[in-house]
Write a protein that holds these residues in place. Structure first.
Motif, short mmCIF file in Angstrom:
data_model
loop_
_atom_site.label_atom_id
_atom_site.label_comp_id
_atom_site.label_asym_id
_atom_site.label_seq_id
_atom_site.Cartn_x
_atom_site.Cartn_y
_atom_site.Cartn_z
N ALA A 70 13.36 3.46 0.44
CA ALA A 70 11.80 3.54 0.03
C ALA A 70 10.91 2.68 1.09
O ALA A 70 9.74 2.86 1.28
N HIS B 269 11.26 5.79 6.33
CA HIS B 269 10.61 6.54 7.01
C HIS B 269 10.41 6.35 8.75
O HIS B 269 10.09 6.80 9.51
N PRO C 294 10.14 11.52 5.57
CA PRO C 294 8.83 11.52 5.17
C PRO C 294 8.64 10.06 4.63
O PRO C 294 9.72 9.41 3.70
N ARG C 295 7.54 9.37 4.47
CA ARG C 295 7.15 8.10 3.86
C ARG C 295 7.09 8.39 2.32
O ARG C 295 6.50 9.60 1.92
N VAL C 296 7.61 7.55 1.43
CA VAL C 296 7.85 8.06 0.00
C VAL C 296 6.26 7.82 -0.66
O VAL C 296 5.39 6.93 0.00
N SER C 297 6.01 8.31 -1.56
CA SER C 297 4.72 8.18 -2.36
C SER C 297 4.68 6.82 -3.09
O SER C 297 5.69 6.24 -3.22
N PHE C 298 3.47 6.16 -3.38
CA PHE C 298 3.20 4.86 -4.10
C PHE C 298 4.16 4.93 -5.32
O PHE C 298 4.93 4.12 -5.85
N GLY C 299 4.25 6.20 -6.07
CA GLY C 299 4.78 6.11 -7.49
C GLY C 299 6.31 6.10 -7.41
O GLY C 299 7.32 5.40 -7.88
N GLU C 300 6.90 6.83 -6.12
CA GLU C 300 8.49 6.71 -5.91
C GLU C 300 8.81 5.30 -5.47
O GLU C 300 9.68 4.85 -5.72
N PHE C 301 7.80 4.62 -4.53
CA PHE C 301 8.14 3.17 -4.24
C PHE C 301 8.09 2.52 -5.47
O PHE C 301 9.10 1.35 -5.60
#
Length: 426
Positions: A83, A87, A202-209
């Motif tokens: 995470a 990316h 792809p860059r992970v979303s803030f929630g996934e991070f």
């Protein structure tokens, strides 16, 4: 009689006899030829080599690492590292390096890092289009960070041999460890770009991070508890190691619930096996060190080195070259026990801080883990990836070069090492 000690040691080492027994057998040859030293000195010196309360930190740190690894924290650290840096171009290579940096705060062992992360990330990197040799080289070179970032078993041994603060040494290893990690990531980025390794992630979303961070926060708290407890004076390094074990048990059994009571016998067995190996090396090395002391070998070596130059920079270069060669042929812990009593007085005479010198010694000897002919991390990676040793050594050369550059930066810019210890009063 020094010649007999040297010949016996080199001969047994060349025969492939384990280092502990090389030290014991060569010491026995010396005592038999000397004729006037009673042989009961051997068990006496072996006992005194292990009779140390601070040394108890070693088995506790080993056990804590085994418990946390068996609790499945490796996957959580890999997920968080993915995470964080997955990316970037060459994502899984960066994940491998960053995971090694995080895992260093748990195991304190390069070989343990190589085995734990290599078994997961080398197959994953191959599946994502990385070559086997590149994947194995990234894993082996990043594992060197393990004994530099605290907690570190080699640092504890150096502190015992050199009578240096464990807390100060732990702090001193943080910046060099991070510098090695960043340097390896730069090399991995350009090599991945050049050879087209890996697929674009792809860059992970803030929630996934946040979810990945929450999963990794519990294991990542352990080094903070260890360092915080030592620096605040709440407990000694030995007590900190036992607290780490208690924390690992609570996390594994009660919080994550991934550690089962049925796992404990095997965990204790592996921990005892590793501990007994280290203690046997220390016990046998204590006989060897006693002989070196009585024969005044440290003073003779110091005289030879200082006769070449009194300049601290030249002395550091000579010591680095010596340690690099020793690290290629001798296991790190044994090398620390044998070489530190010889080299530390020379370094102190030249005005080199013992904490600074300790990190230079540990970095040098840990780099030996990825250099032939006895690089243990290379052999572990060869076993996991099924890559030929020569091919792995060739692929590892750019990463090795970065680590050597970092080593010389650390050696010649002491502030890199001493900034944090000085900040906390060491």
């Amino acid at each position: 009689m020094t010649w007999a000690l040297t010949v016996a040691f080199l001969a047994t080492l060349a025969l492939g006899i384990p280092v502990a027994f090389c030290l014991a057998l060569s010491s026995l040859v010396f005592l038999l030829l000397s004729g006037d030293i009673p042989l009961h000195l051997i068990p006496q010196r072996m006992f005194t080599g292990m009779d140390s309360f601070p040394l108890m930190a070693v088995p506790f740190f080993i056990l804590a690492g085994e418990l946390m690894n068996s609790a499945g924290i490796t996957q959580k650290i890999v997920r968080f590292s993915t995470a964080l840096v997955g990316h970037i171009r060459g994502g899984l290579a960066h994940v491998n390096i960053v995971a090694s940096m995080f895992f260093a705060g748990i195991s304190g062992s390069a070989v343990a890092d190589t085995a734990a992360l290599g078994s997961i990330l080398i197959p994953a990197m191959e599946k994502d289009g990385y070559s086997k040799s590149f994947s194995a080289a990234v894993t082996a070179s990043s594992s060197v960070i393990g004994p530099i970032i605290p907690p570190s078993i080699p640092v504890v041994i150096y502190a015992l041999v050199g009578s240096v603060s464990v807390g100060g040494l732990f702090l001193a290893g943080v910046v060099p460890g991070v510098l090695i990690g960043v340097g390896l990531m730069v090399v991995a980025y350009f090599l991945a770009k050049k050879h087209g390794y890996g697929t674009k992630q792809p860059r992970v979303s803030f929630g996934e991070f946040l979810q990945a961070l929450w999963g990794a926060i519990i294991p990542l708290l352990m080094p903070l508890i260890i360092l915080g407890g030592i620096l605040s004076g709440v407990f000694t390094p030995t007590e900190a190691a036992s607290v780490a074990v208690a924390y690992a048990v609570v996390v594994g059994l009660l919080v994550l619930r991934t550690l089962k009571l049925s796992h404990l016998p095997d965990i204790f067995y592996r921990s005892m096996l590793t501990t007994s190996t280290i203690l046997m090396v220390m016990a046998c090395a204590n006989i060897f060190s006693w002989i070196l002391g009585t024969e005044m070998i440290p003073q003779k070596v110091a005289k030879v080195i200082t006769s070449l130059s009194e300049n601290p920079y030249v002395l550091l270069l000579l010591i680095n070259l010596l340690l690099f060669v020793v690290g290629c042929f001798l296991e790190g812990l044994a090398a620390i026990i044998i070489m530190v009593p010889i080299l530390l007085p020379i370094a102190q005479h030249a005005g080199i801080d013992p904490i600074h010198f300790g990190i230079v010694v540990v970095m040098n000897l840990m780099i030996g883990l990825i250099t032939p002919p006895l690089g243990l991390c290379l052999f572990v990676c060869c076993s996991v990836s099924k890559v030929d040793l020569v091919e792995l050594v060739r692929a590892n050369m750019p990463f090795l070069l970065v680590e050597l550059i970092t080593l010389f930066l650390v050696a010649y810019v002491p502030q890199v090492v001493l900034f944090l210890p000085r900040l906390f009063g060491y």
